[in-house]
Design a protein around this motif. Structure first.
Motif, short mmCIF file in Angstrom:
data_model
loop_
_atom_site.label_atom_id
_atom_site.label_comp_id
_atom_site.label_asym_id
_atom_site.label_seq_id
_atom_site.Cartn_x
_atom_site.Cartn_y
_atom_site.Cartn_z
N LEU A 77 0.86 -1.18 0.00
CA LEU A 77 0.00 0.00 0.00
C LEU A 77 0.90 1.23 0.00
O LEU A 77 1.74 1.41 0.87
CB LEU A 77 -0.90 -0.01 1.24
N ALA A 78 0.74 2.05 -1.01
CA ALA A 78 1.60 3.22 -1.15
C ALA A 78 1.29 4.24 -0.06
O ALA A 78 0.15 4.35 0.44
CB ALA A 78 1.42 3.85 -2.52
N GLN A 79 2.29 5.00 0.29
CA GLN A 79 2.12 6.11 1.23
C GLN A 79 1.80 7.38 0.45
O GLN A 79 2.47 7.71 -0.52
CB GLN A 79 3.38 6.30 2.06
N ALA A 80 0.78 8.08 0.88
CA ALA A 80 0.42 9.32 0.20
C ALA A 80 1.52 10.36 0.39
O ALA A 80 2.08 10.48 1.48
CB ALA A 80 -0.90 9.84 0.74
N PRO A 81 1.84 11.10 -0.66
CA PRO A 81 2.84 12.17 -0.50
C PRO A 81 2.34 13.23 0.47
O PRO A 81 1.13 13.47 0.59
CB PRO A 81 3.00 12.72 -1.92
N GLY A 82 3.28 13.86 1.12
CA GLY A 82 2.92 14.84 2.14
C GLY A 82 2.17 16.04 1.60
O GLY A 82 1.44 16.70 2.35
N ASP A 83 2.32 16.34 0.29
CA ASP A 83 1.65 17.51 -0.27
C ASP A 83 0.35 17.15 -1.00
O ASP A 83 -0.19 17.99 -1.73
CB ASP A 83 2.60 18.24 -1.23
N LEU A 84 -0.14 15.93 -0.79
CA LEU A 84 -1.41 15.56 -1.44
C LEU A 84 -2.52 16.45 -0.89
O LEU A 84 -2.76 16.49 0.32
CB LEU A 84 -1.73 14.09 -1.19
N HIS A 85 -3.20 17.15 -1.78
CA HIS A 85 -4.23 18.11 -1.37
C HIS A 85 -5.35 17.41 -0.62
O HIS A 85 -5.71 16.27 -0.92
CB HIS A 85 -4.79 18.83 -2.59
N GLU A 86 -5.91 18.11 0.36
CA GLU A 86 -6.98 17.52 1.18
C GLU A 86 -8.20 17.14 0.34
O GLU A 86 -8.94 16.22 0.68
CB GLU A 86 -7.40 18.47 2.29
N ASP A 87 -8.40 17.85 -0.78
CA ASP A 87 -9.53 17.52 -1.66
C ASP A 87 -9.33 16.20 -2.39
O ASP A 87 -10.27 15.69 -3.02
CB ASP A 87 -9.73 18.62 -2.69
N ALA A 88 -8.12 15.64 -2.33
CA ALA A 88 -7.80 14.40 -3.03
C ALA A 88 -7.59 13.24 -2.07
O ALA A 88 -7.08 12.19 -2.48
CB ALA A 88 -6.57 14.59 -3.90
N GLN A 89 -8.02 13.39 -0.83
CA GLN A 89 -7.83 12.34 0.17
C GLN A 89 -9.19 11.81 0.62
O GLN A 89 -10.04 12.57 1.07
CB GLN A 89 -7.05 12.88 1.37
N PHE A 90 -9.35 10.48 0.49
CA PHE A 90 -10.62 9.85 0.81
C PHE A 90 -10.36 8.51 1.51
O PHE A 90 -9.38 7.82 1.17
CB PHE A 90 -11.45 9.58 -0.45
N PRO A 91 -11.23 8.11 2.43
CA PRO A 91 -11.13 6.75 2.94
C PRO A 91 -11.41 5.75 1.83
O PRO A 91 -12.16 6.05 0.88
CB PRO A 91 -12.22 6.70 4.02
#
Length: 275
Positions: free
Chosen positions: A128-142
């Motif tokens: 499972l990849a780790q999300a980059p630290g700068d991934l915008h909050e609008d692009a983060q979902f459970p």
């Protein structure tokens, strides 16, 4: 109606009786059924290997567009999809990963939108990849697990041969009712078959115009046609997932069948439509 009937009406002042016009609704419905295509609908459930949102299982670098990290739209487990009756033009192994620029949500109607969405085909186990630290909050979902359900899709009214201007009001209302009944339940997440467009139908022509101009002419590829394009994935706005495309719209990811069969998803194209 004979010439005698017309002549008689001139002297009597009464219009001759009109011949009954055949009901055209059954003919149109028969065309709808004849042209229906199988599709796969995405429903809640499954073991989590196929999902909307969440994080991808991948070994490659996280995709970016103009330096911005793209968000995961979907991970589709291909063996599960094919076992459920998914399209034969898709690979039988691995998984498809679909990424998009959630922050800016490009429409996909210009060649300059290239790179704002990415489709990858990966094979083999992957963490499972780790999300980059700068991934915008609008692009983060459970992660929202989905399962695959066979269904039938129907051509939209623009694809039918009926002359809508010649229909009676009753016929028009009846066909509108039938088309509404045939529309997929919302949220309409789908693979293959006809799309459920919100705006004008005929996205295949848009994809062909843009992609052939971007790729084919430069490498002298054989000329493809708009008829070659297939609906790879349709993703609806969905409150349960957290997706909102424009104003309650949908995104449509398209691929030419020959590219999909060759395992080349670099030329997939995405179009956003909304109300």
């Amino acid at each position: 109606m004979s010439w005698f009937d017309n002549l008689k009406s001139m002297f009597t002042g009464r219009a001759p009786p009109r011949e009954p016009r055949p009901d055209r609704v059954p003919e149109v419905v028969a065309e709808m059924e004849a042209r229906a295509r199988p599709c796969i609908r995405l429903a809640p459930g499954g073991d989590g290997r196929s999902r909307l949102g969440g994080l991808p299982q991948m070994t490659s670098d996280w995709p970016r567009s103009d330096g911005r990290a793209l968000g995961l739209v979907a991970q589709l487990d291909l063996p599960t999809l094919r076992a459920a009756g998914g399209p034969g033009w898709l690979p039988t192994e691995g998984r498809l990963l679909v990424f998009y620029d959630f922050e800016h949500q490009p429409w996909g109607i210009e060649p300059s939108d290239l790179g704002t969405f990415v489709v990858r085909h990966e094979v083999g186990e992957a963490p499972l990849a780790q999300a980059p630290g700068d991934l915008h909050e609008d692009a983060q979902f459970p992660a929202y697990p989905v399962t695959y359900v066979q269904a039938r899709s129907y051509a939209g009214w623009e694809r039918l041969s009926v002359d809508w201007n010649r229909l009676s009001k009753r016929e028009d209302r009846e066909l509108e009712r039938i088309l509404d009944e045939q529309a997929p339940a919302e949220p309409a997440h789908q693979i293959g078959g006809y799309p459920a467009p919100i705006q004008a139908d005929g996205m295949e022509e848009d994809c062909q115009r843009i992609v052939s101009g971007l790729f084919d002419a430069a490498i002298g590829a054989p000329q493809s046609r708009s008829e070659d394009w297939r609906l790879l994935l349709q993703v609806d706005s969905d409150n349960e997932v957290g997706f909102m495309w424009g104003d309650t719209g949908r995104i449509y990811i398209w691929i030419r069948e020959q590219d999909a069969r060759a395992g080349d998803f670099s030329k997939a194209w995405l179009i956003l439509q909304c109300y």
